[in-house]
Design a protein around this motif. Structure first.
Motif, PDB file in Angstrom:
ATOM      1  N   CYS A  37      -2.266   6.160   0.434  1.00  6.95           N
ATOM      2  CA  CYS A  37      -3.450   5.645   1.137  1.00  6.95           C
ATOM      3  C   CYS A  37      -4.162   6.775   1.889  1.00  6.95           C
ATOM      4  O   CYS A  37      -3.522   7.602   2.537  1.00  6.95           O
ATOM      5  N   THR A  38      -5.495   6.758   1.817  1.00  3.99           N
ATOM      6  CA  THR A  38      -6.281   7.774   2.535  1.00  3.99           C
ATOM      7  C   THR A  38      -6.892   7.196   3.814  1.00  3.99           C
ATOM      8  O   THR A  38      -7.680   7.863   4.459  1.00  3.99           O
ATOM      9  N   TYR A  39      -6.572   5.942   4.122  1.00  2.00           N
ATOM     10  CA  TYR A  39      -7.069   5.278   5.341  1.00  2.00           C
ATOM     11  C   TYR A  39      -8.601   5.199   5.359  1.00  2.00           C
ATOM     12  O   TYR A  39      -9.237   5.369   6.382  1.00  2.00           O
ATOM     13  N   CYS A  40      -9.159   4.857   4.167  1.00  3.24           N
ATOM     14  CA  CYS A  40     -10.619   4.860   4.055  1.00  3.24           C
ATOM     15  C   CYS A  40     -11.254   3.655   4.742  1.00  3.24           C
ATOM     16  O   CYS A  40     -12.410   3.708   5.127  1.00  3.24           O
ATOM     17  N   SER A  41     -10.541   2.547   4.825  1.00  5.47           N
ATOM     18  CA  SER A  41     -11.009   1.350   5.535  1.00  5.47           C
ATOM     19  C   SER A  41     -11.826   0.370   4.707  1.00  5.47           C
ATOM     20  O   SER A  41     -12.186  -0.692   5.193  1.00  5.47           O
ATOM     21  N   PHE A  42     -12.174   0.696   3.473  1.00  7.92           N
ATOM     22  CA  PHE A  42     -12.817  -0.305   2.606  1.00  7.92           C
ATOM     23  C   PHE A  42     -11.692  -0.946   1.803  1.00  7.92           C
ATOM     24  O   PHE A  42     -11.509  -0.636   0.632  1.00  7.92           O
ATOM     25  N   CYS A  43     -10.936  -1.826   2.427  1.00  9.51           N
ATOM     26  CA  CYS A  43      -9.661  -2.216   1.821  1.00  9.51           C
ATOM     27  C   CYS A  43      -9.601  -3.691   1.444  1.00  9.51           C
ATOM     28  O   CYS A  43      -9.633  -4.037   0.280  1.00  9.51           O
TER      29      CYS A  43
ATOM     30  N   ALA B  32      -4.084   3.238  -4.156  1.00  5.33           N
ATOM     31  CA  ALA B  32      -2.961   3.149  -3.214  1.00  5.33           C
ATOM     32  C   ALA B  32      -2.587   1.685  -2.983  1.00  5.33           C
ATOM     33  O   ALA B  32      -1.410   1.340  -2.867  1.00  5.33           O
ATOM     34  N   LYS B  33      -3.599   0.839  -2.929  1.00  9.79           N
ATOM     35  CA  LYS B  33      -3.340  -0.598  -2.740  1.00  9.79           C
ATOM     36  C   LYS B  33      -2.935  -1.198  -4.089  1.00  9.79           C
ATOM     37  O   LYS B  33      -3.609  -0.995  -5.090  1.00  9.79           O
TER      38      LYS B  33
ATOM     39  N   ILE C  24       0.865  -1.176   0.000  1.00  8.30           N
ATOM     40  CA  ILE C  24       0.000   0.000   0.000  1.00  8.30           C
ATOM     41  C   ILE C  24       0.903   1.228   0.000  1.00  8.30           C
ATOM     42  O   ILE C  24       1.799   1.332   0.856  1.00  8.30           O
TER      43      ILE C  24
ATOM     44  N   PRO D 222      -6.878   0.645   6.745  1.00  3.70           N
ATOM     45  CA  PRO D 222      -6.942  -0.670   6.110  1.00  3.70           C
ATOM     46  C   PRO D 222      -6.646  -1.804   7.086  1.00  3.70           C
ATOM     47  O   PRO D 222      -6.004  -1.577   8.121  1.00  3.70           O
TER      48      PRO D 222
ATOM     49  N   CYS E   8      -9.433  -0.473  -4.508  1.00  5.56           N
ATOM     50  CA  CYS E   8      -9.006   0.778  -3.837  1.00  5.56           C
ATOM     51  C   CYS E   8      -9.421   1.976  -4.693  1.00  5.56           C
ATOM     52  O   CYS E   8      -9.106   2.039  -5.879  1.00  5.56           O
ATOM     53  N   HIS E   9     -10.106   2.950  -4.057  1.00  4.63           N
ATOM     54  CA  HIS E   9     -10.642   4.080  -4.822  1.00  4.63           C
ATOM     55  C   HIS E   9      -9.562   5.037  -5.286  1.00  4.63           C
ATOM     56  O   HIS E   9      -9.841   5.909  -6.114  1.00  4.63           O
ATOM     57  N   VAL E  10      -8.338   4.932  -4.770  1.00  5.94           N
ATOM     58  CA  VAL E  10      -7.271   5.827  -5.234  1.00  5.94           C
ATOM     59  C   VAL E  10      -6.035   5.049  -5.711  1.00  5.94           C
ATOM     60  O   VAL E  10      -4.976   5.632  -5.903  1.00  5.94           O
TER      61      VAL E  10
HETATM   62  S1  SF4 Z   1      -8.691   1.020  -0.084  1.00  8.62           S
HETATM   63 FE1  SF4 Z   1      -7.066   0.560   1.382  1.00  8.62          FE
HETATM   64  S2  SF4 Z   1      -5.190   1.277   0.397  1.00  8.62           S
HETATM   65 FE2  SF4 Z   1      -6.915   2.250  -0.651  1.00  8.62          FE
HETATM   66  S3  SF4 Z   1      -7.147   4.220   0.386  1.00  8.62           S
HETATM   67 FE3  SF4 Z   1      -8.583   2.783   1.350  1.00  8.62          FE
HETATM   68  S4  SF4 Z   1      -7.437   1.951   3.091  1.00  8.62           S
HETATM   69 FE4  SF4 Z   1      -5.936   2.918   1.746  1.00  8.62          FE
END
Ligand code: SF4
Ligand SMILES: Cc1cc2nc3c(=O)[nH]c(=O)nc-3n(C[C@H](O)[C@H](O)[C@H](O)COP(=O)(O)OP(=O)(O)OC[C@H]3O[C@@H](n4cnc5c(N)ncnc54)[C@H](O)[C@@H]3O)c2cc1C
Length: 748
Positions: free
Chosen positions: A406-412, A421-422, A395, A537, A417-419
């Motif tokens: 990573c934006t630490y969105c938690s849907f990982c 990062a993963k 990540i 995540p 990954c919406h950006v």
């Molecule tokens: S999906 Fe995972 S890697 Fe992507 S921004 Fe969210 S927590 Fe970070």
């Protein structure tokens, strides 16, 4: 499929719907400060889902609703003893229910109810975010600040639907769609079955070396962002309502030979689409330890042969850690792995895993930040003499090769990954591989059998296309990389005069030495504390490896090997609403009150125990259960041994002690045997030097079938307490060099 988009279509009659409403309000009744299930929209969600992705369950619901009315003397809605009738439904005692051998109707309804309460409102339930507000879940947010992850921080964001989140943060340069490819070469240098993690990472190396490559991928193409921020689509719809190939061929499971196998409950389900599970994965990217590769000899040398458990087929790997190290490095580079090195070559070792094997270079980026929960775990672990470290992850923690941090969105884990990062195949290796013009992907191409010539050499694959036609695709080298279950299945289904028991199976080794991770976690409640695990995540975890492998002396314990203990983030409400201590019922007021008060105070100390291979544990073709095409599914025979039971007891005791040191007010434990997992399934085409005890050599070349290479978790010889994908990729990249050297004469 979003059931909530467009005109609402429902499946039930008005009378049936009234009965369902009454049932749902018994299961999640209105409380002093919370609306009940009907007001939240859970019954409406179920009704809509039955007209869409869950149409397959309509008859079961109709039968159940009729049974409820009958048991209530004609009308469940007007009954005064509704709770007694629901209790009989839970016990599966009502007449007229449609029976399913693998679960009760009540199990199904409870799961759907939880979805209706806590999924994104776009699916028809969770009206006005009432379910999320009840537990304090902020829903789909682009990301979270570090301060919001501190213990006890009150996150007071307005809940958001995923439709309100800008998912357009992608840095320039990444293709949004995977271009379709035309002009498939009739006889490419390499033919790969499976466009998942292994297939795509190998493909990049092949095209860089100038080779022509064809990938046959059973699923459709995709961008890699699918199912981002949607807990329902990423879990239940994918596994139950979806049409993915894997859903039609879920393996069966029994614990010992002679038993009848039943459909295995797969904890995650497998993706069948381009990119494979490189999109859904949690991206924990850890190397094995040095002695994992000589596990049998090291154990025997230190403790004596008699310590290898009876019936275990434990063996050394056909390569050393040192031989694999450059390929770990290459895999980490392609993925972009963040972490802190802990070995002596590195200056920041105090922050890393002190047990890790020597690595030539530091990680590419700093580790994911430490959450409040992670710090709490680390403090307690340290006070008990352990050495906590952040798990390395694929990540990005800084902008990396066109990927956002990573934006630490938690849907990982389980989500796209919406950006970006993963790391996934889509945002790492595929763009360059496709751009070369030498990679050709046939999507919707389901390999049916490996074809061999008169001499027994693999020459290609017969595959079923989307048009229902079976075609032959040749390849100079045929690489099978279709995940552990399908790897063994394809080999066993490929029979010919030269390969009467299936290719690779001359010595009856295909399917043997199967291992699957068990998850005997310890749960802990920290009453009155806010953990905010809905931020970050899964991979944002602090862990200890002091109890892994042979990192502690086993002279005075009655088992060998060890396990990892870690505190993970990512706690989403549909899943969380099923996490209950043994004395809390799964419906009614007691459930509602428990879940609403404990959602944000529950942690899990995740235990990854090492699982040994045993003679009895194997994969074969189920003689009774077939997929939709009439082909046998994989039958898993798997149980843990006494060694693992003792080890898990030991690890749970220590995890519980860490939890209590963290201030847990209550703990409970999962059972030891949690069944086949569908993420860490390994073995079946074991690597080794001796054809009598393995299927392939260390490059994945099948001993008895020239031209055929099999790779993936199925190649594993043992299952250390480490996530498998980085080692899977390192083995694949090493094998790719070997294949390239054979094709081009270049030194490997
Ligand atoms: S999906 Fe995972 S890697 Fe992507 S921004 Fe969210 S927590 Fe970070
Ligand atoms: C939810 C989840 C979380 C995970 N988290 C982690 C983690 O944190 N760390 C980690 O190390 N590992 C993790 N894993 C495991 C990791 O994703 C796998 O080990 C890895 O993807 C295996 O790569 P593979 O190429 O062997 O198989 P896959 O990536 O599964 O790819 C196999 C491909 O083969 C295709 N296929 C199957 N059958 C056929 C056929 N007959 N013909 C043609 N194509 C076929 C499939 O559609 C798929 O695209 C996770 C997995 C899941 C599902």
């Amino acid at each position: 499929m979003n059931v909530g988009i467009g005109p609402k279509i429902t499946a039930l009659t008005a009378g049936e719907r009234a009965t369902l409403d009454a049932l749902c309000d018994c299961l999640f009744p209105p409380g002093a400060a919370t609306p009940g299930a009907v007001t939240i929209g859970a019954s409406g969600y179920i009704d809509q889902a039955l007209a869409g992705p869950y149409a397959v369950f309509v008859s079961e619901y109709r039968a159940m609703l009729g049974s409820l009315d009958q048991a209530a003397g004609g009308s469940f809605v007007g009954a005064t003893d509704k709770l007694a009738v629901v209790a009989a439904l839970e016990r599966d005692e009502l007449p007229g229910l449609l029976r399913n051998p693998d679960r009760t109707t009540f199990d199904l309804v409870i799961r759907h109810l939880r979805e209706g309460l806590f999924s994104d409102p776009i699916h028809g339930g969770n009206k006005d975010f009432a379910g999320w507000k009840a537990v304090g879940f902020p829903g789909a947010q682009f990301g979270f600040r570090e301060g919001e992850q501190k213990l006890d921080y009150q996150v007071d964001r307005q809940p958001q639907s995923l439709t309100q989140v800008s998912q357009d943060a992608r840095l320039p340069g990444l293709p949004r769609t995977i271009p379709s490819t035309a002009g498939i070469p009739a006889n490419p240098d390499v033919l790969i079955v499976g466009g998942g993690a292994v297939g795509n990472f190998m493909a990049l190396k092949f095209v860089r070396a100038g080779l022509q490559v064809v990938i046959l991928e059973a699923g459709p193409p995709r961008t890699g962002r699918e199912r981002s921020m949607d807990e329902l689509l990423a879990t239940a719809f994918r596994n139950e309502g979806g049409a993915a190939k894997f859903n039609d061929e879920v393996p069966t499971w029994r614990t010992r030979p002679g038993e009848k196998a039943r459909r295995a409950v797969m904890s995650q389900g497998l993706e069948t689409a381009l990119g494979g599970n490189s999109i859904a994965w949690g991206a924990v990217a850890m190397r094995f330890y040095e002695d994992d590769f000589r596990i049998r000899s090291a154990t025997a040398a230190k403790y004596g042969d008699h310590r290898i458990p009876e019936g275990s087929t434990l063996a050394d790997w056909p390569m050393s850690y040192a031989e694999l190290e450059p390929f770990y490095e290459e895999a980490e580079d392609l993925l972009g792995v963040s972490g802190h090195a802990g070995n002596r070559e590195n200056p920041d070792r105090s922050r890393g895993n002190p047990f890790e094997a020597p690595r030539a270079n530091p990680y590419k980026m700093p580790a994911l930040r430490t959450s409040g929960l992670g710090q709490l775990f680390a403090d307690s672990a340290k006070a008990q003499g352990y050495h906590p470290f952040p798990l390395p992850a694929a990540i990005a923690t800084t902008a990396w090769n066109g990927r956002h941090a990573c934006t630490y969105c938690s849907f990982c884990s389980r989500f796209g990954c919406h950006v970006d990062a993963k790391a996934s195949a889509q945002n790492t290796v595929l763009p360059e591989a496709l751009e070369s013009g030498r990679l050709h992907i046939v999507s919707g191409a389901r390999a049916m059998e490996i074809v061999t010539d008169e001499s027994g050499r693999a020459v290609g694959v017969n595959y079923l296309g989307l048009d229902g036609e079976t075609r032959f695709q040749a390849g100079g080298t045929v690489v099978v990389a279709a995940y552990a279950f399908e790897n063994s299945r394809l080999l066993l289904l490929s029979r010919s005069r030269r390969h009467g028991r299936g290719v690779g199976n001359e010595t009856d080794q295909v399917g043997r030495h199967y291992m699957t991770r068990q998850q005997p976690s310890v749960y802990a409640i920290f009453e009155g504390k806010r953990l905010n695990r809905f931020i970050g995540p899964t991979a944002q975890a602090m862990a200890i490896a002091d109890l892994s492998g042979d990192h502690f002396d086993h002279s005075d314990v009655d088992f060998i090997r060890g396990g990892r203990i870690a505190a993970f983030n990512q706690y989403l409400p549909i899943e969380a609403s099923g996490v209950l201590p043994p004395d809390v019922p799964r419906w009614g007021e007691a459930w509602r009150d428990f879940f609403l008060s404990s959602y944000n105070s529950t942690a899990m100390l995740f235990i990854d125990p090492e699982i040994l291979p045993y003679e009895n544990n194997r994969l074969d073709l189920d003689p009774d259960v077939k997929d939709k095409l009439g082909r046998p599914v994989i039958r898993i025979t798997f149980d843990i041994g006494d060694n693992e039971r003792k080890l898990m007891q030991y690890l749970q005791d220590r995890a519980e002690k860490i939890a209590l040191g963290m201030g847990a007010t209550r703990t409970w434990r999962r059972q030891f045997l949690t069944g086949p997992i569908s993420t860490h399934d390994v073995g079946g085409t074991r690597m080794g030097n001796d054809p009598a005890t393995s299927v392939t050599n260390g490059f994945g070349e099948v001993h008895d079938t020239p031209g055929l290479v099999v790779l993936g978790g199925s190649s594993f010889v043992s299952l250390p307490p480490v996530n498998p994908a980085l080692t899977i990729l390192a083995l694949a990249l090493r094998a790719a060099d070997h294949i390239i050297s054979q094709n081009t004469g270049a030194a490997a």
